[in-house]
Design a protein around this motif. Sequence first.
Motif, PDB file in Angstrom:
ATOM      1  N   PRO A 297       0.795  -1.235   0.000  1.00 54.08           N
ATOM      2  CA  PRO A 297       0.000   0.000   0.000  1.00 54.08           C
ATOM      3  C   PRO A 297       0.823   1.279   0.000  1.00 54.08           C
ATOM      4  N   LEU A 298       1.984   1.256   0.655  1.00 51.99           N
ATOM      5  CA  LEU A 298       2.808   2.467   0.709  1.00 51.99           C
ATOM      6  C   LEU A 298       3.564   2.719  -0.596  1.00 51.99           C
ATOM      7  N   SER A 299       3.549   1.763  -1.512  1.00 51.56           N
ATOM      8  CA  SER A 299       4.290   1.922  -2.771  1.00 51.56           C
ATOM      9  C   SER A 299       3.736   3.033  -3.644  1.00 51.56           C
ATOM     10  N   THR A 300       2.517   3.474  -3.361  1.00 53.21           N
ATOM     11  CA  THR A 300       1.938   4.546  -4.186  1.00 53.21           C
ATOM     12  C   THR A 300       2.768   5.821  -4.120  1.00 53.21           C
ATOM     13  N   VAL A 301       3.485   6.013  -3.004  1.00 51.15           N
ATOM     14  CA  VAL A 301       4.277   7.243  -2.873  1.00 51.15           C
ATOM     15  C   VAL A 301       5.415   7.285  -3.896  1.00 51.15           C
ATOM     16  N   TRP A 302       5.883   6.114  -4.329  1.00 49.70           N
ATOM     17  CA  TRP A 302       6.985   6.111  -5.302  1.00 49.70           C
ATOM     18  C   TRP A 302       6.493   6.533  -6.680  1.00 49.70           C
ATOM     19  N   ALA A 303       5.223   6.225  -6.993  1.00 48.64           N
ATOM     20  CA  ALA A 303       4.631   6.752  -8.227  1.00 48.64           C
ATOM     21  C   ALA A 303       4.567   8.272  -8.146  1.00 48.64           C
ATOM     22  N   GLY A 304       4.146   8.783  -6.983  1.00 51.01           N
ATOM     23  CA  GLY A 304       4.115  10.232  -6.794  1.00 51.01           C
ATOM     24  C   GLY A 304       5.499  10.846  -6.875  1.00 51.01           C
ATOM     25  N   PHE A 305       6.494  10.145  -6.346  1.00 46.09           N
ATOM     26  CA  PHE A 305       7.871  10.655  -6.381  1.00 46.09           C
ATOM     27  C   PHE A 305       8.337  10.841  -7.820  1.00 46.09           C
ATOM     28  N   VAL A 306       8.078   9.858  -8.664  1.00 46.25           N
ATOM     29  CA  VAL A 306       8.497   9.939 -10.069  1.00 46.25           C
ATOM     30  C   VAL A 306       7.803  11.100 -10.775  1.00 46.25           C
ATOM     31  N   LEU A 307       6.491  11.235 -10.561  1.00 40.75           N
ATOM     32  CA  LEU A 307       5.720  12.270 -11.245  1.00 40.75           C
ATOM     33  C   LEU A 307       6.121  13.667 -10.782  1.00 40.75           C
ATOM     34  N   THR A 308       6.298  13.855  -9.475  1.00 42.34           N
ATOM     35  CA  THR A 308       6.678  15.169  -8.964  1.00 42.34           C
ATOM     36  C   THR A 308       8.092  15.542  -9.392  1.00 42.34           C
ATOM     37  N   THR A 309       8.982  14.562  -9.439  1.00 37.39           N
ATOM     38  CA  THR A 309      10.336  14.827  -9.951  1.00 37.39           C
ATOM     39  C   THR A 309      10.269  15.321 -11.389  1.00 37.39           C
ATOM     40  N   ALA A 310       9.433  14.683 -12.214  1.00 36.85           N
ATOM     41  CA  ALA A 310       9.276  15.123 -13.603  1.00 36.85           C
ATOM     42  C   ALA A 310       8.734  16.545 -13.659  1.00 36.85           C
ATOM     43  N   GLY A 311       7.775  16.867 -12.785  1.00 35.48           N
ATOM     44  CA  GLY A 311       7.223  18.221 -12.753  1.00 35.48           C
ATOM     45  C   GLY A 311       8.253  19.254 -12.349  1.00 35.48           C
ATOM     46  N   LEU A 312       9.079  18.928 -11.360  1.00 34.59           N
ATOM     47  CA  LEU A 312      10.111  19.857 -10.906  1.00 34.59           C
ATOM     48  C   LEU A 312      11.151  20.093 -11.999  1.00 34.59           C
ATOM     49  N   LEU A 313      11.575  19.026 -12.655  1.00 40.71           N
ATOM     50  CA  LEU A 313      12.554  19.176 -13.739  1.00 40.71           C
ATOM     51  C   LEU A 313      11.984  20.009 -14.886  1.00 40.71           C
TER      52      LEU A 313
END
Length: 331
Positions: A297-313
């Motif tokens: 269940p906590l793995s969803t945060v890693w999807a968010g990590f990838v997406l937010t990193t893309a947004g920041l870049l």
Amino acid sequence: MITVLAARVNRRTLLLGLVVLFVVGNGLSAVAPDLAFLVAFRFIAGTVQGAFFGAGAVVAAYVYGPGRGDKAFATVMGGLTVATIVGSPLGTWIGQSAGWRAMYAAVVALGLTAGAALVAWLPRTDDLHGTPVASELGALRRTNVWLMVAVAALGISSIFAVYTFVGPFVTDAAARDASVIPIALAVFGLGMAVGNHVGGRVADSSAHRGVVWGYGATLVLLVVIGVGGERLAVLLPCLFGVGAAMMFAIPTIQVGLTGFGPDAPTLMGALNLAALNLANSLGAIGGAVTIDAAWGPLSTVWAGFVLTTAGLLLYVATIVRVGSAAVPALR
């Protein structure tokens, strides 16, 4: 689409019409005979949000007066955070206690209350008449507008990679009773309220700090949740932090959109909400992919990590592309 089609409509009239559509959509949801009808009725209710936010931001700016647009925007976003603090936990509790139909009936009552407030307190004035469609559409030809929409959609998606799965975080990862879920939702909403308040002030004084600091802090908190979120003492403060950090960034995004499309304020407000709704989909889908892969269940945060990193870049690349001086609203 509603914003564009209703470009010439008085903002007061538009807001009242959208409230009617909201009440109808939620009223039909409360009596939906099956899941297919429920999905269709939720779609009807959901069409309201972006247009209402865009028109509401313009009306709030009118009420506050010239030179206070940032304050007006923060106030409208404040309504969103109050809804998260109170509405989501209360709706969850009503659904758990009295059933989902009762929850939608309560939402209808809130919609009727909002409509009555608009009728009672929003002045009738020609100053709230809309602008020509061509004026609003012209902003859509600007690449920078779409870059900011993409920055918002990608970066803010981590909110929903977390918020959408608060239930499983509490019951499956932290092994706590479902009665804790409304508390966790309220904690997240309180973080959003704090972040919105501080972020509105930062957006007035800094061109980029809101997005860079907000997205950066969120990435750190996502890692903490992914590593130690099975402990409630870690999860709850991090839920507060993610809500605060993401809302810290949103006012800066709105200021950027307004700077790129100053001749289309209503459409820019609606685009910002459209980007948030797209972020809602991206975060939820990304989280669903990780859960479907049986990563926990906590793995969803890693999807968010990838997406937010893309947004920041992408945001950093946008800064390099245009520079602060190219955007009047960014200082």
